[in-house]
Design an enzyme around this catalytic site. Structure first.
Site, mmCIF file in Angstrom:
data_model
loop_
_atom_site.group_PDB
_atom_site.id
_atom_site.type_symbol
_atom_site.label_atom_id
_atom_site.label_comp_id
_atom_site.label_asym_id
_atom_site.label_seq_id
_atom_site.Cartn_x
_atom_site.Cartn_y
_atom_site.Cartn_z
ATOM 1 N N ARG A 104 0.933 -1.264 0.061
ATOM 2 C CA ARG A 104 0.001 0.127 -0.100
ATOM 3 C C ARG A 104 0.864 1.305 -0.011
ATOM 4 N NH1 ARG A 104 -5.376 1.610 3.539
ATOM 5 N NH2 ARG A 104 -6.302 0.176 1.961
ATOM 6 N N HIS A 131 -7.458 1.180 -6.453
ATOM 7 C CA HIS A 131 -7.656 0.278 -5.097
ATOM 8 C C HIS A 131 -8.406 -1.018 -5.906
ATOM 9 C CE1 HIS A 131 -8.161 -1.113 -1.366
ATOM 10 N NE2 HIS A 131 -8.783 -0.169 -0.991
ATOM 11 N N GLN A 134 -10.518 -3.652 -3.261
ATOM 12 C CA GLN A 134 -11.866 -2.942 -3.052
ATOM 13 C C GLN A 134 -12.727 -3.519 -4.101
ATOM 14 O OE1 GLN A 134 -12.563 -1.661 0.280
ATOM 15 N NE2 GLN A 134 -14.453 -2.342 -0.352
ATOM 16 N N ASP A 219 -17.095 7.804 -1.519
ATOM 17 C CA ASP A 219 -15.699 7.596 -0.872
ATOM 18 C C ASP A 219 -15.498 8.766 -0.218
ATOM 19 O OD1 ASP A 219 -13.190 6.621 0.102
ATOM 20 O OD2 ASP A 219 -12.270 6.799 -1.907
ATOM 21 N N CYS A 259 -16.401 2.134 0.434
ATOM 22 C CA CYS A 259 -15.235 1.332 0.759
ATOM 23 C C CYS A 259 -14.723 1.260 2.208
ATOM 24 C CB CYS A 259 -14.095 1.574 -0.175
ATOM 25 S SG CYS A 259 -13.391 3.253 0.356
ATOM 26 N N ARG A 287 -14.050 -8.279 1.862
ATOM 27 C CA ARG A 287 -12.635 -8.129 1.532
ATOM 28 C C ARG A 287 -11.823 -9.413 1.862
ATOM 29 N NH1 ARG A 287 -10.442 -3.320 1.527
ATOM 30 N NH2 ARG A 287 -8.552 -4.141 0.932
HETATM 31 N N1 NVA Z 1 -9.658 7.205 -1.295
HETATM 32 C C1 NVA Z 1 -9.441 6.529 -0.272
HETATM 33 C C2 NVA Z 1 -9.574 5.108 0.105
HETATM 34 C C3 NVA Z 1 -9.542 4.645 1.363
HETATM 35 C C4 NVA Z 1 -9.639 3.196 1.425
HETATM 36 C C5 NVA Z 1 -8.004 7.002 0.148
HETATM 37 O O1 NVA Z 1 -6.911 6.806 -0.486
HETATM 38 O O2 NVA Z 1 -7.518 7.307 1.255
HETATM 39 N N1 CP Z 2 -11.555 0.041 2.350
HETATM 40 C C1 CP Z 2 -10.062 0.028 2.889
HETATM 41 O O1 CP Z 2 -9.174 -0.310 2.158
HETATM 42 O O2 CP Z 2 -9.771 0.169 4.257
HETATM 43 P P1 CP Z 2 -8.375 0.369 5.113
HETATM 44 O O3 CP Z 2 -7.816 1.640 4.684
HETATM 45 O O4 CP Z 2 -9.070 0.352 6.336
HETATM 46 O O5 CP Z 2 -7.596 -0.787 4.416
#
Ligand code: NVA
Ligand code: CP
Length: 300
Positions: A104, A131, A134, A219, A259, A287
């Site tokens: 990540r 992502h 997800q 989101d 998500c 997930r």
């Molecule tokens: N768009 C959000 C998704 C979190 C799971 C982010 O990147 O923070």
């Molecule tokens: N939706 C998602 O990826 O959540 P986290 O940031 O908690 O992993």
């Protein structure tokens, strides 16, 4: 044998993605019955997080344990990456010790570079641009609740961000129509828009965008790394909140997904998030099952 990665949904074919969704349904049944098939005995997943996480970490770590393997959590601080060790060096070292790596990170190019130097499959656990994990869970949830998503009308509310881009990829692969309702200046990436334009349109009027849709998705307005833009975004995104007025424009049997984590009162109202059309908790739980199927596909 060629190493397969999962960097975006386009890393796999439609049939491969569908086989993962089908397998996830079986694995979910096994989870409910506590009757696990340990298909990944002795296998190890390395997880590198350069950003925070709750769902991604827990689902991958629990998933590996349930499949008979193990997961190693590498936090945003505390590894040599945090002290400047090159990503390509880290990839070459860790991939000599584990069977799969989840990363990540920030720029999507970081994950592409990491994969280029890795001897084992690399999974995108979220980048600034995509992502895909997800989307596996969201697609599984839609299939479970409503059957095939082909030909359906899906509306994305808010930022043209990583989640939105993965929805755009999904729209093209699974042939559904995606309406992106976003404020000016927050459109999705132009290249991705061009690649998916057969299935994606931008609509500035929120009610028009939601009309006759089968799935409403949103989101956060400020993603990880954009915290300092939070106040500015709150103003610019205000009319793109998913609330009961928006859900009333959608079809009666439309689902609501997010998500998570959610900001109640910002991108979604409390009563929609907790309302009868919301499937966000099952979506989050999925997930686990969808990623277990992905891990089996990539490692076993
Ligand atoms: N768009 C959000 C998704 C979190 C799971 C982010 O990147 O923070
Ligand atoms: N939706 C998602 O990826 O959540 P986290 O940031 O908690 O992993």
């Amino acid at each position: 044998m060629e190493v397969r990665h999962f960097l975006t949904l386009n890393s796999l074919t439609r049939d491969e993605l569908l086989s993962i969704i089908n397998r996830a349904e079986q694995l979910k049944k096994q989870f409910v019955e506590k009757n696990y098939e340990t298909t990944l005995g002795s296998r190890v997943l390395g997880m590198i997080f350069e950003k925070s996480s709750t769902r991604t970490r827990v689902s991958f770590e629990a998933g590996m344990a349930q499949l008979g393997g193990h997961a190693i959590y590498l936090a945003p601080t505390g590894t040599q990456i945090g002290r400047g060790e090159l990503l390509e060096d880290t990839a070459r070292v860790i991939s000599k010790m584990v069977d799969c790596i989840m990363l990540r990170t920030f720029e999507h190019e970081r994950i592409e570079k990491f994969a280029a130097y890795s001897d084992v499959p690399v999974i995108n656990g979220l980048s600034d641009s995509y992502h895909p994990c997800q989307l596996l869970a969201d697609l599984l949830t839609y299939y479970e609740k409503r059957g095939s998503i082909e030909g359906k009308k899906v509306v994305w509310f808010g930022d043209g961000n990583n989640m939105c881009h993965s929805y755009m990829n999904a729209a093209k692969i699974f042939n559904f129509q995606l309406i992106v309702a976003c404020p000016e200046g927050f459109e999705p990436d132009e290249t991705i828009l061009n690649e998916t334009k057969s299935n994606v349109v931008i609509e500035r009027d929120p009610e028009k965008a939601a009309t006759n849709t089968d799935l409403v998705v949103t989101d956060v307005w400020a993603s990880m790394g954009q915290e300092e833009e939070q106040n500015e975004r709150m103003q610019k995104f205000a009319k793109f909140q998913v609330n009961t007025d928006i859900m009333e424009c959608a079809n009666d049997d439309a689902l609501f997904m997010h998500c998570l984590p959610a900001h109640r009162g910002e991108e979604v109202s409390e009563n929609v998030l907790e309302g009868p059309q919301s499937v966000v908790w099952e979506e989050a739980g999925n997930r686990l099952h969808s990623q277990k199927a992905l891990l089996e596909f990539l490692i076993a």
